[in-house]
Design a protein around this motif. Structure first.
Motif, PDB file in Angstrom:
ATOM      1  N   VAL A  23     -62.400  40.025 -60.624  1.00 35.38           N
ATOM      2  CA  VAL A  23     -63.471  40.003 -61.553  1.00 35.38           C
ATOM      3  C   VAL A  23     -63.768  38.281 -61.132  1.00 35.38           C
ATOM      4  O   VAL A  23     -62.882  37.427 -61.123  1.00 35.38           O
ATOM      5  CB  VAL A  23     -62.902  39.902 -62.992  1.00 35.38           C
ATOM      6  N   SER A  24     -64.932  38.140 -61.383  1.00 37.38           N
ATOM      7  CA  SER A  24     -65.471  36.845 -60.826  1.00 37.38           C
ATOM      8  C   SER A  24     -65.152  35.610 -62.187  1.00 37.38           C
ATOM      9  O   SER A  24     -65.325  36.202 -63.074  1.00 37.38           O
ATOM     10  CB  SER A  24     -67.045  36.655 -60.802  1.00 37.38           C
ATOM     11  N   ARG A  25     -64.651  34.684 -61.691  1.00 33.54           N
ATOM     12  CA  ARG A  25     -64.761  33.520 -62.660  1.00 33.54           C
ATOM     13  C   ARG A  25     -65.834  32.538 -62.971  1.00 33.54           C
ATOM     14  O   ARG A  25     -65.777  31.679 -63.446  1.00 33.54           O
ATOM     15  CB  ARG A  25     -63.464  32.522 -62.154  1.00 33.54           C
ATOM     16  N   TYR A  26     -66.874  33.056 -62.226  1.00 33.68           N
ATOM     17  CA  TYR A  26     -68.142  32.244 -62.413  1.00 33.68           C
ATOM     18  C   TYR A  26     -68.617  32.147 -63.766  1.00 33.68           C
ATOM     19  O   TYR A  26     -68.836  33.269 -64.307  1.00 33.68           O
ATOM     20  CB  TYR A  26     -69.272  32.742 -61.505  1.00 33.68           C
ATOM     21  N   GLY A  27     -68.728  31.255 -64.373  1.00 34.95           N
ATOM     22  CA  GLY A  27     -69.408  31.250 -65.747  1.00 34.95           C
ATOM     23  C   GLY A  27     -68.217  31.526 -66.615  1.00 34.95           C
ATOM     24  O   GLY A  27     -68.666  31.532 -67.668  1.00 34.95           O
ATOM     25  N   MET A  28     -67.044  31.536 -66.350  1.00 35.96           N
ATOM     26  CA  MET A  28     -65.976  31.471 -67.274  1.00 35.96           C
ATOM     27  C   MET A  28     -65.096  30.323 -67.455  1.00 35.96           C
ATOM     28  O   MET A  28     -64.688  29.724 -66.403  1.00 35.96           O
ATOM     29  CB  MET A  28     -64.955  32.621 -66.702  1.00 35.96           C
ATOM     30  N   VAL A  29     -65.306  29.428 -68.495  1.00 35.92           N
ATOM     31  CA  VAL A  29     -64.746  28.232 -68.854  1.00 35.92           C
ATOM     32  C   VAL A  29     -63.380  28.170 -68.053  1.00 35.92           C
ATOM     33  O   VAL A  29     -62.643  29.008 -68.487  1.00 35.92           O
ATOM     34  CB  VAL A  29     -64.994  27.795 -69.974  1.00 35.92           C
ATOM     35  N   ALA A  30     -63.104  27.410 -67.253  1.00 36.06           N
ATOM     36  CA  ALA A  30     -61.977  27.342 -66.457  1.00 36.06           C
ATOM     37  C   ALA A  30     -61.218  26.611 -67.259  1.00 36.06           C
ATOM     38  O   ALA A  30     -61.000  25.436 -67.928  1.00 36.06           O
ATOM     39  CB  ALA A  30     -62.014  26.411 -65.149  1.00 36.06           C
ATOM     40  N   PHE A  31     -59.627  27.213 -67.270  1.00 35.02           N
ATOM     41  CA  PHE A  31     -58.425  26.633 -67.836  1.00 35.02           C
ATOM     42  C   PHE A  31     -57.638  26.226 -66.703  1.00 35.02           C
ATOM     43  O   PHE A  31     -57.283  25.116 -66.349  1.00 35.02           O
ATOM     44  CB  PHE A  31     -57.932  27.418 -68.824  1.00 35.02           C
ATOM     45  N   ALA A  32     -56.750  27.130 -65.983  1.00 31.92           N
ATOM     46  CA  ALA A  32     -56.191  26.849 -64.838  1.00 31.92           C
ATOM     47  C   ALA A  32     -56.553  27.866 -63.710  1.00 31.92           C
ATOM     48  O   ALA A  32     -56.422  29.121 -63.757  1.00 31.92           O
ATOM     49  CB  ALA A  32     -54.715  27.183 -65.026  1.00 31.92           C
ATOM     50  N   PRO A  44     -50.875  23.328 -66.948  1.00 29.96           N
ATOM     51  CA  PRO A  44     -51.449  22.007 -67.542  1.00 29.96           C
ATOM     52  C   PRO A  44     -51.899  20.985 -66.530  1.00 29.96           C
ATOM     53  O   PRO A  44     -52.734  20.413 -66.655  1.00 29.96           O
ATOM     54  CB  PRO A  44     -50.119  21.488 -68.338  1.00 29.96           C
ATOM     55  N   ALA A  45     -51.350  21.321 -65.334  1.00 27.46           N
ATOM     56  CA  ALA A  45     -51.772  20.354 -64.056  1.00 27.46           C
ATOM     57  C   ALA A  45     -53.213  20.749 -63.948  1.00 27.46           C
ATOM     58  O   ALA A  45     -53.932  19.754 -63.786  1.00 27.46           O
ATOM     59  CB  ALA A  45     -50.931  20.320 -63.144  1.00 27.46           C
ATOM     60  N   GLU A  46     -53.514  21.852 -63.711  1.00 28.62           N
ATOM     61  CA  GLU A  46     -54.754  22.662 -63.344  1.00 28.62           C
ATOM     62  C   GLU A  46     -55.642  22.215 -64.565  1.00 28.62           C
ATOM     63  O   GLU A  46     -56.881  22.075 -64.160  1.00 28.62           O
ATOM     64  CB  GLU A  46     -54.633  24.045 -62.890  1.00 28.62           C
ATOM     65  N   ALA A  47     -55.295  22.625 -65.856  1.00 24.58           N
ATOM     66  CA  ALA A  47     -56.155  22.311 -66.767  1.00 24.58           C
ATOM     67  C   ALA A  47     -56.472  20.762 -66.881  1.00 24.58           C
ATOM     68  O   ALA A  47     -57.543  20.427 -67.329  1.00 24.58           O
ATOM     69  CB  ALA A  47     -55.304  22.588 -68.238  1.00 24.58           C
ATOM     70  N   SER A  48     -55.565  19.626 -66.726  1.00 24.43           N
ATOM     71  CA  SER A  48     -55.961  18.333 -66.958  1.00 24.43           C
ATOM     72  C   SER A  48     -57.014  17.924 -65.807  1.00 24.43           C
ATOM     73  O   SER A  48     -57.884  17.296 -65.982  1.00 24.43           O
ATOM     74  CB  SER A  48     -54.820  17.645 -66.598  1.00 24.43           C
ATOM     75  N   SER A  49     -56.838  18.632 -64.768  1.00 20.94           N
ATOM     76  CA  SER A  49     -58.080  18.470 -63.653  1.00 20.94           C
ATOM     77  C   SER A  49     -59.332  19.185 -64.065  1.00 20.94           C
ATOM     78  O   SER A  49     -60.429  18.610 -64.205  1.00 20.94           O
ATOM     79  CB  SER A  49     -57.476  18.963 -62.439  1.00 20.94           C
ATOM     80  N   ASN A  50     -59.198  20.422 -64.522  1.00 24.93           N
ATOM     81  CA  ASN A  50     -60.421  21.086 -64.915  1.00 24.93           C
ATOM     82  C   ASN A  50     -61.407  20.440 -66.077  1.00 24.93           C
ATOM     83  O   ASN A  50     -62.280  20.445 -66.131  1.00 24.93           O
ATOM     84  CB  ASN A  50     -60.069  22.470 -65.126  1.00 24.93           C
ATOM     85  N   LEU A  51     -60.341  19.886 -67.028  1.00 31.96           N
ATOM     86  CA  LEU A  51     -60.935  19.474 -68.212  1.00 31.96           C
ATOM     87  C   LEU A  51     -61.571  17.837 -68.058  1.00 31.96           C
ATOM     88  O   LEU A  51     -61.980  17.472 -69.123  1.00 31.96           O
ATOM     89  CB  LEU A  51     -60.344  19.843 -69.559  1.00 31.96           C
TER      90      LEU A  51
END
Lengths: 484, 95
Positions: free
Chosen positions: A195-204, A311-318
């Motif tokens: 399922v596409s993640r486009y437009g789904m606010v990114a967490f990790a 959390p590593a991916e979240a800190s980058s995404n956020l």
């Protein structure tokens, strides 16, 4: 009409016995009556829903409808919706109106689905109880002092309380399956990339995956059909052909090899939950499946690995939330650094801050190899465990959660106790595999979930097993006493 | 591994995250607990194991290098807190 499944409603809509407009008005009335106590919807778009329903009725009238035409659903408030707010459960996005739709929203709109509104969730999908929403906790429809699970807690409560025919959710470490288990509904986290993640606010980003939540596996198959597919706007979107998920539902499961990981029935699992799941496995055996004990030796490392990687991916995404381009901005910033720091400090809640900090720490110079790289290596070992197990069995089954829904407030002061809710679910995210939770019993009036995990791209098999199970049990058809 | 409030301050600076003074001690305690949880990974022998960054690493695909987006500046800037003439406004950076 709210007690009918999505598939039953679709049949009535197709035959003209039911109008989408009537169904939508019926749900809007129920939402007005029941939502104040549940807080499952953050936002209801009555006007937009009625417009979409009127269009759907025209299409159905012309005999041009599909199985989702005129079906009212709720979107988790993580999916961007043009024209109505997308808050992601955060003060940071309290007034954010996305300039475009998520691909999932576009696809479901094209399939004729009606959007009733946006469902509550843990802030930025970080949580297992929905208590981390800036807009307040969600009550579990089965017992209002219990949590609905999270992070897709609003979506699960909407489906359990029959305030929509189905809902969308997202799952980074169990956020579809765990609330599905706690609220007695069926939910599937598809294969990563399905399922596409486009437009789904990114967490990790290497773990996030959207999926459907509904009353039955049959309904999930219909909704997943509308959501799945390759998307050029998501570079990690899979180009593997999407099968017809409904066509395999009734396949006989005689001879199907079901692996039961011994590690799932060890420490941490509530004994009454274990009994319900064991009985569900016995039922599958009576239906002709072959149970086989398997081992996932690195199961115990999943939660620690997850709490480095996510959390590593979240800190980058956020880091995108800077108070400049969109989202919350502090008053009277002194300089650019003050603008960043105060906008983020005011906009994010406590759990999001914890994860940004732990992520920034494990990615920082000198610690990267010890934490992030190590976690990625363990992730590989976890994935290898599944590969080995699937040489012997077709599907893996066990409990979705270690316990049933807990009391609100019980774990808010103990982040680690909260994280252990994900004990059995994070491994599917780490490995990118599809996982499903289906109701399989009750303990003290609270639902229990059976989790099924399959090899990549085998959602049809999960839906098939769950549908056969639901054809011979009625746990999924029970509804909470509080909703009528 | 125990983190101090000074550690929290420096990590928060790296993440450009403003924190209240009274939040530092509870955060130091929470983050130390999180680090203890993940500490058990250090005992695992991962010699020679290739790190797994992503479940989809094999499926990444390329698209044709052609223009696919038209100018939507006004629409895309609409959610911005402060704008002027199509630019995002921030406090003065250069004196």
């Amino acid at each position: 009409m709210h007690d009918k499944t999505l598939a039953q409603q679709a049949a009535l809509l197709a035959s003209g016995e039911l109008k989408s407009r009537e169904l939508v008005d019926h749900y809007l009335q129920r939402i007005e009556r029941l939502n104040p106590a549940l807080n499952a919807y953050l936002q209801v778009d009555a006007e937009g829903a009625r417009e979409q329903a009127a269009k759907a009725d025209d299409i159905l009238q012309q005999g041009k409808g599909g199985p989702l035409t005129g079906i009212p659903i709720a979107h988790k408030d993580i999916f961007c919706t043009q024209g109505i707010k997308t808050t992601c459960g955060s003060r940071m996005l309290e007034n954010f109106i996305a300039p475009y739709n998520a691909t999932v929203v576009d696809k479901l709109n094209a399939a004729g689905v009606v959007t009733l509104g946006k469902a509550n969730m843990d802030e930025f999908a970080m949580g297992s109880s929905n208590e981390n929403s800036y807009f307040g906790a969600v009550a579990n429809p089965w017992q209002h002092d219990r949590v609905p699970g999270g992070s897709s807690g609003g979506s699960a409560a909407v489906v359990a309380a029959q305030l929509a025919s189905a809902a969308t959710g997202t799952d980074t470490g169990g956020s579809i399956r765990q609330p599905a288990a706690f609220c007695g509904v069926t939910g599937i986290k598809p294969t990563y990339g399905r399922v596409s993640r486009y437009g789904m606010v990114a967490f990790a980003s290497s773990l996030d995956q959207g999926g459907p939540m509904a009353r039955t596996a049959e309904d999930c198959a219909l909704l997943l059909q509308g959501m799945a597919g390759h998307d050029v706007r998501d570079a990690t979107s899979s180009d593997v052909a999407v099968p017809n998920f409904s066509s395999q539902l009734n396949k006989d499961i005689k001879g199907l090899r079901i692996g039961v990981p011994e590690e799932y029935f060890a420490q941490g699992l509530d004994s009454a939950v274990a009994d319900s799941v064991t009985e569900a496995l016995a039922e599958l055996e009576r239906m002709g499946a072959i149970l086989k004990t398997v081992s996932l030796p690195n199961q115990g490392l999943c939660v620690p690995a997850y709490y480095i990687i996510a959390p590593a991916e979240a800190s980058s995404n956020l880091s995108r939330f800077d108070g400049v381009r969109f989202g919350h901005r502090c008053e009277n910033p002194q300089d650019l650094e003050d603008l960043y720091k105060r906008s983020r400090g005011e906009g994010f809640g406590p759990e999001v801050k914890r994860r940004i900090l732990i992520g920034a720490y494990t990615l920082s110079a000198g610690y990267y190899d010890a934490y992030y790289r190590k976690a990625q290596q363990v992730r590989q070992l976890v994935s290898n465990d599944f590969t080995a197990a699937f040489e012997e069995v077709d599907v893996i089954a066990g409990p979705t959660t270690p316990t049933t829904a807990f009391v609100r407030g019980e774990k808010t002061d103990d982040p680690i106790a909260m994280y252990l809710n994900d004990l059995f679910t994070v491994s599917a995210n780490l490995s990118g595999l599809p996982g499903l939770s289906a109701p399989c019993g009750f303990v003290d009036g609270l639902p229990v979930g059976l989790q099924l995990v399959a090899p990549a791209n085998e959602e049809s098999l999960l839906l098939n097993v769950a549908h056969r199970y639901q054809s011979s049990t009625d746990w999924h058809l029970q509804s909470p006493a509080t909703i009528d | 591994m125990a983190l101090t409030t000074d550690d929290i301050k420096s990590i928060a600076h790296l993440a450009r995250l403003g924190l209240n003074e009274e939040d530092l001690a509870p955060l130091a305690a929470d983050l130390s607990t999180m680090l203890n949880l993940v500490e058990q990974l250090q005992a695992v022998d991962t010699t020679g194991v290739e790190p797994m960054a992503h479940p989809a690493s094999a499926t990444l695909s390329m698209r044709d290098d052609v223009v696919s987006e038209h100018d939507q500046r006004d629409v895309l800037q609409a959610p911005a807190p402060s704008l002027q003439d199509g630019y995002f406004l921030v406090p003065r950076v250069i004196e």
